[in-house]
Structure formats: structure tokens, C-alpha cells
Design an enzyme around this catalytic site. Structure first.
Site, PDB file in Angstrom:
ATOM      1  N   LYS A 156       0.816  -1.223   0.000  1.00 24.96           N
ATOM      2  CA  LYS A 156       0.000   0.000   0.000  1.00 24.96           C
ATOM      3  C   LYS A 156       0.848   1.272   0.000  1.00 24.96           C
ATOM      4  O   LYS A 156       0.433   2.297  -0.532  1.00 24.96           O
ATOM      5  CB  LYS A 156      -0.954   0.012   1.189  1.00 24.96           C
ATOM      6  CG  LYS A 156      -2.149  -0.907   0.998  1.00 24.96           C
ATOM      7  CD  LYS A 156      -3.219  -0.631   2.035  1.00 24.96           C
ATOM      8  CE  LYS A 156      -4.491  -1.416   1.750  1.00 24.96           C
ATOM      9  NZ  LYS A 156      -4.342  -2.858   2.129  1.00 24.96           N
ATOM     10  N   GLU A 170      -9.722   7.442   3.844  1.00 18.70           N
ATOM     11  CA  GLU A 170     -10.608   6.638   4.671  1.00 18.70           C
ATOM     12  C   GLU A 170      -9.893   5.332   4.926  1.00 18.70           C
ATOM     13  O   GLU A 170      -9.028   4.928   4.158  1.00 18.70           O
ATOM     14  CB  GLU A 170     -11.935   6.401   3.958  1.00 18.70           C
ATOM     15  CG  GLU A 170     -11.919   5.240   2.979  1.00 18.70           C
ATOM     16  CD  GLU A 170     -10.977   5.407   1.803  1.00 18.70           C
ATOM     17  OE1 GLU A 170     -10.738   6.561   1.385  1.00 18.70           O
ATOM     18  OE2 GLU A 170     -10.471   4.388   1.302  1.00 18.70           O
ATOM     19  N   SER A 215       1.645  -9.853  -0.812  1.00 20.32           N
ATOM     20  CA  SER A 215       1.276  -8.428  -0.737  1.00 20.32           C
ATOM     21  C   SER A 215       1.614  -7.792   0.608  1.00 20.32           C
ATOM     22  O   SER A 215       1.843  -6.584   0.681  1.00 20.32           O
ATOM     23  CB  SER A 215      -0.209  -8.256  -1.037  1.00 20.32           C
ATOM     24  OG  SER A 215      -0.998  -9.033  -0.161  1.00 20.32           O
TER      25      SER A 215
HETATM   26  C1  LIG Z   1      -5.125  -3.869   1.551  1.00 22.55           C
HETATM   27  C2  LIG Z   1      -4.424  -5.127   1.304  1.00 22.55           C
HETATM   28  C3  LIG Z   1      -4.799  -6.005   0.249  1.00 22.55           C
HETATM   29  C4  LIG Z   1      -5.993  -5.787  -0.624  1.00 22.55           C
HETATM   30  O1  LIG Z   1      -5.981  -4.640  -1.392  1.00 22.55           O
HETATM   31  P1  LIG Z   1      -5.684  -4.653  -2.957  1.00 22.55           P
HETATM   32  O2  LIG Z   1      -6.003  -3.275  -3.380  1.00 22.55           O
HETATM   33  O3  LIG Z   1      -6.583  -5.675  -3.587  1.00 22.55           O
HETATM   34  O4  LIG Z   1      -4.273  -5.004  -3.138  1.00 22.55           O
HETATM   35  C5  LIG Z   1      -4.029  -7.136   0.045  1.00 22.55           C
HETATM   36  N1  LIG Z   1      -2.970  -7.436   0.817  1.00 22.55           N
HETATM   37  C6  LIG Z   1      -2.595  -6.636   1.832  1.00 22.55           C
HETATM   38  C7  LIG Z   1      -1.401  -7.020   2.653  1.00 22.55           C
HETATM   39  C8  LIG Z   1      -3.299  -5.457   2.113  1.00 22.55           C
HETATM   40  O5  LIG Z   1      -2.902  -4.681   3.137  1.00 22.55           O
END
Ligand SMILES: *Cc1c(COP(=O)(O)O)cnc(C)c1O
Length: 411
Positions: free
Chosen positions: A101, A123, A390
Site C-alpha cells: 500500500k 478513509e 502483498s
Molecule cells: C489492503 C491489502 C490487500 C488488498 O488490497 P488490494 O487493493 O486488492 O491489493 C491485500 N494485501 C494486503 C497485505 C493489504 O494490506
């Protein structure tokens, strides 16, 4: 030509069109009062894209602050365990603040600064996007206000403290269901009133145009690095890319620069919650219908009367009733396959990855690993699969403990 200039120049994927549409999806379904702000944002973004100095600044922060490039890691023990294709992790969990993010938050904060704005607002539901935004604001010395539902604040006390520690103000939203949906409405209201000095920092590839485009572009670095790194390690491109899909930013970030490689399979994994039949899930492509939510046309989980349905997932980051419009389009064209993993499958993958690799994945990312556990054993050993890790799971250990310990107590 640097990478940032190449964003527009080499784009083989022609979307969004000039109206911000991805086929029938996307667009700007917003009150007239927001139109000027969005037009101004788009113009500023197009100008920044062509500005080498902007790109240099961004690249410097990406390297020295976020810690990019993040590694591409061969998960050897997981590979051996699954007994099929070779599995790599793209380690966004090692990015500063522990997830992808920050790529978008920092990019947009720099854009806001370039536009002469001194304040960012956002938000947040679970708090992850709020923390990323507050981090970028602290770095650049900007004011930062985060809207958060009262209910969510109670559930995510630690993230509220984190944001305040980073110098942000967390504004409780007591209206409606006191969750993310209401926080977004309050944030947009603030933006209309204070647009002269304030930027609304959208956390994923959602919302009215140009937000899905801007966020996608700031996340593309994930795929660009992956391409370079896999060529270095394997001398060829991967066969399969896997990522979880909440709003859709980490997945499109990994996938985008491979879209024109028709040989590469791309699979997005949604939150199957307690199963599709239970109705308690956030799998928009398995029960969602065309609709508008937060300024954009896409797949939305709704009842017969068009009311937004309650969603459920063990992972807060995937628990959202709509999905980014570009995903809706790529689902329709069939270029990207979508599937889901249930809470249980994600929790199993969460434990497996921790034990075999010494990497505690975010519960969101664990959904992608869960699908890999089904798919990889069926693939030949010379295939290469890249999973987008992610985020890291430190934020999730309490939540996971609640489920896993309950399970162990059962006879
Ligand atoms: C917020 C988040 C997601 C989901 O958001 P996307 O916009 O689909 O990437 C996925 N993995 C993590 C670690 C997150 O913090």
C-alpha cells in the site's frame, strides 16, 4: 526514456478510455461538485507523468525509503512440499510498513505536494491504508486526517494508535454502519469542501476516474521489478502469476506489465469467506452484479433491490463489496481468471507458509498462497509460478490465533 515516461508511451493496454472507462466499467458516478476536483487531479497526474524530476523524486523514495526493489524469492521448501511448479514470492511484505500500500500512498502524496496541496485525507477500514497514508504524510511533512468508522476504530485500536503516532488525526465516523462505507462518504464530503489545499488519497484501484488509473500506475513497479528479476534468475518469464484481490491494487500492480504476454496465466483470488453458498464472502465475481459504488461502475455484491450486501472475510483487506473496474473488464475479456479461497483455506496457507518458509504472510496474501496449494501440484516441474506476497502477517496474528486456537480446542 525512464520507466515513468514509459507508462503511457509503451502501453499496449488501451484502457481506460478518455472518459475513464474500462469497457462498460469505471467512469465517474459522482456529484457534480466533485467533477472539478477530479479533472484537476487528472490534469496534474498527466503532467507529472511527463515530468522527469517527479519520476526521479519518486524513484529515490522508492529505493531509500520503501526499500525497493523488493526481493523475488524462490520458496524452495514450499515448492518441494507442493511437488509441482517452482514457486516464487514477490516480497511486498518487505516494503516499508509491511505491505504494497505504501507504493501508492507515497506516489499520491508526492503528486499532491506537486499540486501545491498541504493536506491529505483518506478513509480506512482495517487501518492499513490509513497507516500507509499517515506514513507518507509524515515523510513529506503534510497534514493528514483519516476517516474511520467508530466500529472499525474499536476493532483496530492498535492501528489507530499507530496513525496518531505518525502525526495523523483519526476522525471517528458515527453515521450509518460506522464502517468503511460511511468513512468514504465523510472523506469525500471533506474533499469537496477543502479541495483547494487537500488531496483525497484513494487506497486502491477503486473510485471515480482517475483514481483507478493513478493507483494502478503507482503499483506497476511490482510487475516491472518482477519481470527484471525473473529474467535474471530464470532467463525467462513466469508461466503463472497469482495475487489476492481486494480492491485490486496489488494484483493489477503485478499483472499489468505482463498483460500482453498471452502465454502467461494470471489468476486473481478473492475472499471466499465461509463459502459462496453461505452468502458470507467477498467474492464479487461469484455473486456480484453490475452496479455503482463509490463513484465507479463495477461488480458489486448487492441484493435484489440493489442494496449493498454485507460481506465477510477473515482478512479485512479483502472484505469489500466491490472490485476495481479494470478487474471487471479483464474478467469480462477473460484475460485474467478469478477464483476464491475460503477463510479456512487461507488460514491453512497462513500456517503452512509460516512453518515451511519462516514467512508469516498477511491473511490477504494467504488467499493467493491457498490457491497455489491447489494449482501448483498439477503443474509440471519446469513451470514457474510467482505469488504476490502483498503484505506481512504480523498485523494478523491475533485474528489468526482466534480462529486457529478455536479449531485446536475442538475434539
Ligand atoms: C489492503 C491489502 C490487500 C488488498 O488490497 P488490494 O487493493 O486488492 O491489493 C491485500 N494485501 C494486503 C497485505 C493489504 O494490506
Amino acid at each position: 526514456m525512464n520507466e515513468f515516461e514509459s507508462l503511457s508511451a509503451t502501453q499496449s493496454h488501451p484502457y481506460p478510455d478518455s472518459r475513464g472507462r474500462y469497457g462498460t466499467y469505471g467512469g465517474k458516478y459522482i456529484p457534480e461538485t466533485l467533477m472539478t476536483a477530479l479533472d484537476e487531479l487528472e490534469a496534474a497526474y498527466r503532467a507529472a507523468q511527463k515530468d522527469a524530476a517527479f519520476h526521479e523524486t519518486l524513484a529515490r523514495y522508492q529505493a531509500d525509503y520503501i526499500g525497493r526493489p523488493t526481493p523475488l524469492y524462490l520458496a524452495q521448501r514450499l515448492t518441494d512440499h507442493l511437488g509441482g511448479a517452482k514457486v516464487y514470492f514477490k516480497r511486498e511484505d518487505l516494503a516499508h510498513t509491511g505491505a504494497h500500500k505504501i507504493n501508492n500512498a507515497l506516489g499520491q502524496a508526492l503528486l499532491a505536494q506537486r499540486m501545491g496541496k498541504s493536506r491529505v485525507i483518506a478513509e480506512t477500514g482495517a487501518g492499513q491504508h490509513g497507516v500507509a497514508t499517515a506514513t507518507a504524510a509524515a515523510l513529506l511533512g503534510m497534514d493528514c486526517d483519516i476517516y474511520m468508522g467508530v466500529e472499525d476504530m474499536e476493532r483496530q485500536k492498535l492501528n489507530v494508535f499507530r496513525m496518531r503516532l505518525l502525526g495523523a488525526r483519526v476522525i471517528p465516523v458515527a453515521s450509518g454502519t460506522q464502517t468503511l462505507k460511511d468513512a468514504i462518504n465523510e472523506g469525500l464530503r471533506d474533499w469537496v469542501t477543502n479541495v483547494r489545499h487537500t488531496h483525497y488519497l484513494m487506497g486502491t484501484v477503486q473510485g471515480p476516474h482517475p483514481f483507478p488509473l493513478i493507483c494502478r500506475d503507482f503499483q506497476r513497479i511490482i510487475g516491472q521489478e518482477t519481470r527484471r528479476q525473473i529474467l535474471e534468475k530464470e532467463g525467462r518469464l513466469p508461466d503463472v502469476l497469482l495475487a489476492c484481490v481486494g480492491g485490486g491494487s496489488n494484483s493489477i500492480g503485478l499483472f499489468f506489465d505482463f498483460l500482453s504476454e498471452n502465454r502467461i496465466r494470471m489468476i486473481g483470488v478473492e475472499a471466499g469467506g465461509l463459502g459462496i453458498d453461505s452468502g458470507k464472502h467477498a467474492a464479487r465475481f461469484f455473486g456480484g452484479k453490475l452496479g455503482t459504488l463509490h463513484g465507479s461502475m463495477s461488480y458489486v455484491l448487492q441484493d435484489e433491490n440493489g442494496q449493498i450486501r454485507g460481506t465477510h472475510s477473515v482478512s479485512a483487506g479483502l472484505d469489500y463489496p466491490s472490485v476495481g473496474p479494470e478487474h471487471a473488464y479483464l474478467h469480462e475479456t477473460g484475460r485474467i481468471e478469478y477464483t476464491y479461497a475460503t477463510d479456512q483455506q487461507a488460514l491453512d496457507a497462513f500456517q503452512l507458509t509460516s512453518k515451511l518458509e519462516g514467512i508469516i504472510p498477511a491473511l490477504e496474501s494467504a488467499h493467493a498462497v491457498a490457491h497455489a496449494c491447489e494449482l501448483v501440484p498439477k503443474l509440471p516441474k519446469d513451470n514457474i509460478v510467482v505469488i504476490n506476497m502483498s503484505g506481512r502477517g504480523d498485523k494478523d496474528v491475533q485474528q489468526a490465533a482466534r480462529f486457529i486456537l478455536r479449531e485446536e480446542e475442538q475434539p
